[in-house]
Design a protein around this motif. Structure first.
Motif, PDB file in Angstrom:
ATOM      1  N   ARG A 283      47.498 -18.836   1.706  1.00 49.45           N
ATOM      2  CA  ARG A 283      48.311 -17.841   1.005  1.00 49.45           C
ATOM      3  C   ARG A 283      49.346 -18.517   0.114  1.00 49.45           C
ATOM      4  O   ARG A 283      49.567 -18.102  -1.036  1.00 49.45           O
ATOM      5  N   GLU A 284      49.979 -19.554   0.611  1.00 51.01           N
ATOM      6  CA  GLU A 284      50.963 -20.266  -0.196  1.00 51.01           C
ATOM      7  C   GLU A 284      50.300 -20.958  -1.378  1.00 51.01           C
ATOM      8  O   GLU A 284      50.876 -21.026  -2.473  1.00 51.01           O
ATOM      9  N   LYS A 285      49.098 -21.477  -1.177  1.00 45.83           N
ATOM     10  CA  LYS A 285      48.398 -22.135  -2.274  1.00 45.83           C
ATOM     11  C   LYS A 285      48.055 -21.139  -3.371  1.00 45.83           C
ATOM     12  O   LYS A 285      48.235 -21.427  -4.566  1.00 45.83           O
ATOM     13  N   SER A 286      47.559 -19.960  -2.995  1.00 45.99           N
ATOM     14  CA  SER A 286      47.227 -18.942  -4.003  1.00 45.99           C
ATOM     15  C   SER A 286      48.466 -18.527  -4.787  1.00 45.99           C
ATOM     16  O   SER A 286      48.423 -18.418  -6.021  1.00 45.99           O
ATOM     17  N   LEU A 287      49.565 -18.283  -4.083  1.00 47.43           N
ATOM     18  CA  LEU A 287      50.790 -17.868  -4.769  1.00 47.43           C
ATOM     19  C   LEU A 287      51.349 -18.985  -5.633  1.00 47.43           C
ATOM     20  O   LEU A 287      51.845 -18.743  -6.747  1.00 47.43           O
ATOM     21  N   ARG A 288      51.264 -20.223  -5.165  1.00 48.70           N
ATOM     22  CA  ARG A 288      51.757 -21.349  -5.972  1.00 48.70           C
ATOM     23  C   ARG A 288      50.926 -21.534  -7.231  1.00 48.70           C
ATOM     24  O   ARG A 288      51.473 -21.752  -8.324  1.00 48.70           O
ATOM     25  N   ARG A 289      49.623 -21.446  -7.116  1.00 48.62           N
ATOM     26  CA  ARG A 289      48.763 -21.571  -8.297  1.00 48.62           C
ATOM     27  C   ARG A 289      49.001 -20.427  -9.278  1.00 48.62           C
ATOM     28  O   ARG A 289      48.903 -20.618 -10.498  1.00 48.62           O
ATOM     29  N   PHE A 290      49.315 -19.254  -8.752  1.00 46.45           N
ATOM     30  CA  PHE A 290      49.613 -18.130  -9.636  1.00 46.45           C
ATOM     31  C   PHE A 290      50.939 -18.341 -10.359  1.00 46.45           C
ATOM     32  O   PHE A 290      51.069 -18.029 -11.552  1.00 46.45           O
ATOM     33  N   ARG A 291      51.930 -18.855  -9.661  1.00 45.07           N
ATOM     34  CA  ARG A 291      53.212 -19.131 -10.307  1.00 45.07           C
ATOM     35  C   ARG A 291      53.073 -20.207 -11.385  1.00 45.07           C
ATOM     36  O   ARG A 291      53.684 -20.113 -12.456  1.00 45.07           O
ATOM     37  N   GLU A 292      52.290 -21.242 -11.093  1.00 45.38           N
ATOM     38  CA  GLU A 292      52.149 -22.357 -12.024  1.00 45.38           C
ATOM     39  C   GLU A 292      51.188 -22.064 -13.163  1.00 45.38           C
ATOM     40  O   GLU A 292      51.064 -22.887 -14.080  1.00 45.38           O
TER      41      GLU A 292
END
Length: 501
Positions: A283-292
């Protein structure tokens, strides 16, 4: 407003405070309990965050040694979801770059060791979810007896039936003479009455006038009555809308979110899912990739509908009709934040028309009758500035991000590999007829031993030569069914009787 507060707001990019910040910060610094309500994206996090950072006593300041339990947290922020807790903690850490307050984030799905080590070293502010907070309290690693300021972020969700028992347990661990603040974009009257039991003479702050709408005016809203089988095609067209940057798609269930993300990836769009079936690192990876910006489409359940602030979100799609008006407000509030403009599209199935009419009436919207819309409808292309020649596929299929473990399909090359011919196996089976081994090529006509029952070879007790030279009976002894009963009655047949017959 105090110069330190203004400087703290400027460090996070706010030069002109929002009304909720101008109204709430002075009261919070004075120690008053409050209930704060404002639209999504108007800076509620910093309204209570700046106040917490100003009131905590740091380790290098006078009065720290006079605290009852040095190193125990002085402020507690409770959030309903892990993603919101992580974002609030990040905002507080950014705002405390001058005072250097020690902010700790605690939530489930990750290991205990870093959190236990940070608590043992001492923290000033703790931000977390109810489950992990209660777990750490039960382990006696988190001491809440020194809490002076308690904040319930997204209070309407925190005080709902699902979170109320945990919240009350946490409140019981804090001192009675504490400052309690509740913040949310929606605050129903029943929730306000329930929250007053835990606050001491609270002040109710609403940063809008009575004529203002709950939704953000800068968000352009569209409501379409779409068929479930045509929704992927409609979404693919909206993804090619004019001015579209990042998009969030909200689904009602985890399975639907995963399926929509896979479908969009198969059409060539950079999509990633985020829902409860994924572990915390995924979940953190998906949100981080979306932010970046590595992916520009985030397909999520309501775990991402509360408080998540990602810059550049221009479109929000409700893939299914929300359950109520609160969910609708928080979902579309992911766009049009901090003065920016955005677009919100809601799909309403034929079975959800009545539910949507209730939401429309509660929010005072003008979409009582949704427009029947298909992927080929002319108004769909006109509303969003879509090229009339846009197709539903823009590139070769892409692998979907963060698929749950154990459910990854085989690679296309493996699925399309031609089947190899199966080698023939050498079988050594004997063909029998009525218990006798039949030679290969022998006629299927019955032998004399089989046709004459009075022949001596037909007797079970007379041996006979088998084709391979071994002696065996011409017919195997058949097992006789015995009646179940007591004693050696007529229904039982002994071995001697069988031989004499």
């Amino acid at each position: 407003m105090h110069e330190d507060i203004v400087a703290a707001l400027e460090r996070v990019g706010i030069r002109h405070p929002f009304p909720i910040q101008e109204m709430a910060i002075p009261l919070a610094l004075a120690g008053h309990d409050m209930i704060g309500q404002a639209r999504t994206g108007t800076g509620k996090t910093l309204a209570f965050g700046i106040s917490l950072l100003q009131r905590v006593v740091l380790a290098d300041e006078p009065g720290y040694a006079d605290l009852g339990i040095p190193g125990a947290p002085q402020a507690l922020v409770v959030c309903p979801t892990r993603e919101l807790a992580s974002q609030v903690s990040k905002d507080l850490s950014t705002a405390s770059t001058v005072r250097r307050a020690r902010v700790l984030t605690v939530y489930g799905g990750v290991g205990y060791e870093p959190q236990l080590e940070a608590l043992a070293a001492g923290v000033d502010v703790v931000v977390g979810t109810p489950g992990r907070l209660l777990d750490l309290v039960g382990r006696r690693a988190l001491n809440l007896k020194q809490i002076r300021m308690l904040v319930l972020d997204e209070a309407d969700e925190m005080l709902d039936l699902g979170f109320l028992p945990d919240v009350e347990k946490l409140l019981a661990q804090t001192p009675p003479r504490r400052q309690t603040m509740l913040f949310s974009a929606t605050m129903p009257s029943a929730i306000v009455g329930l929250s007053r039991r835990h606050l001491n003479q609270p002040m109710n702050i609403r940063a809008e006038s009575a004529e203002d709408t709950t939704t953000v005016p800068a968000t352009t809203q569209f409501v379409y009555q779409a068929h479930d089988m045509d929704k992927p095609e409609v979404v693919a067209r909206i993804l090619q809308a004019e001015g579209r940057e990042k998009m969030m798609i909200f689904c009602r269930t985890k399975r639907t979110a995963q399926r929509v993300a896979e479908d969009l990836a198969g059409r060539g769009f950079a999509a990633a899912p985020i829902h409860g079936d994924l572990n915390q690192s995924q979940r953190e990876k998906s949100l981080r990739r979306f932010r970046e910006g590595q992916v520009d489409v985030l397909v999520a359940t309501d775990v991402a509908a509360r408080g998540i602030d990602v810059t550049g979100v221009t479109h929000v799609i409700n893939y299914e009709c929300p359950d109520d008006d609160k969910t609708y407000v928080h979902r579309i509030g992911r766009t049009g934040r901090a003065g920016a403009t955005g677009v919100a599209v809601t799909f309403v199935d034929w079975a959800d028309v009545t539910r949507w009419k209730v939401i429309n009436k509660a929010l005072g919207l003008s979409f009582e009758t949704p427009v029947e819309t298909y992927s080929t409808s002319a108004h769909l292309f006109t509303d969003h500035g879509i090229d009339p020649g846009a197709k539903s596929r823009v590139a070769p299929p892409k692998e979907v991000e963060d698929r749950p473990e154990g459910s990854r399909p085989p690679a296309p090359a493996e699925r399309e590999r031609p089947r190899e011919p199966r080698p023939r196996r050498q079988r050594s089976r004997r063909r029998t007829h009525n218990g006798e081994v039949v030679r290969e090529g022998a006629a299927s006509a019955p032998t004399s031993a089989q046709t004459s029952p009075s022949s001596p070879q037909s007797s079970p007790s007379s041996p006979q030569s088998s084709p391979n030279g071994t002696a065996e009976g011409s017919a195997p002894r058949r097992r006789r069914r015995r009646r179940r009963g007591g004693g050696g009655g007529d229904g039982q047949t002994t071995a001697g009787q069988e031989q004499s017959s």
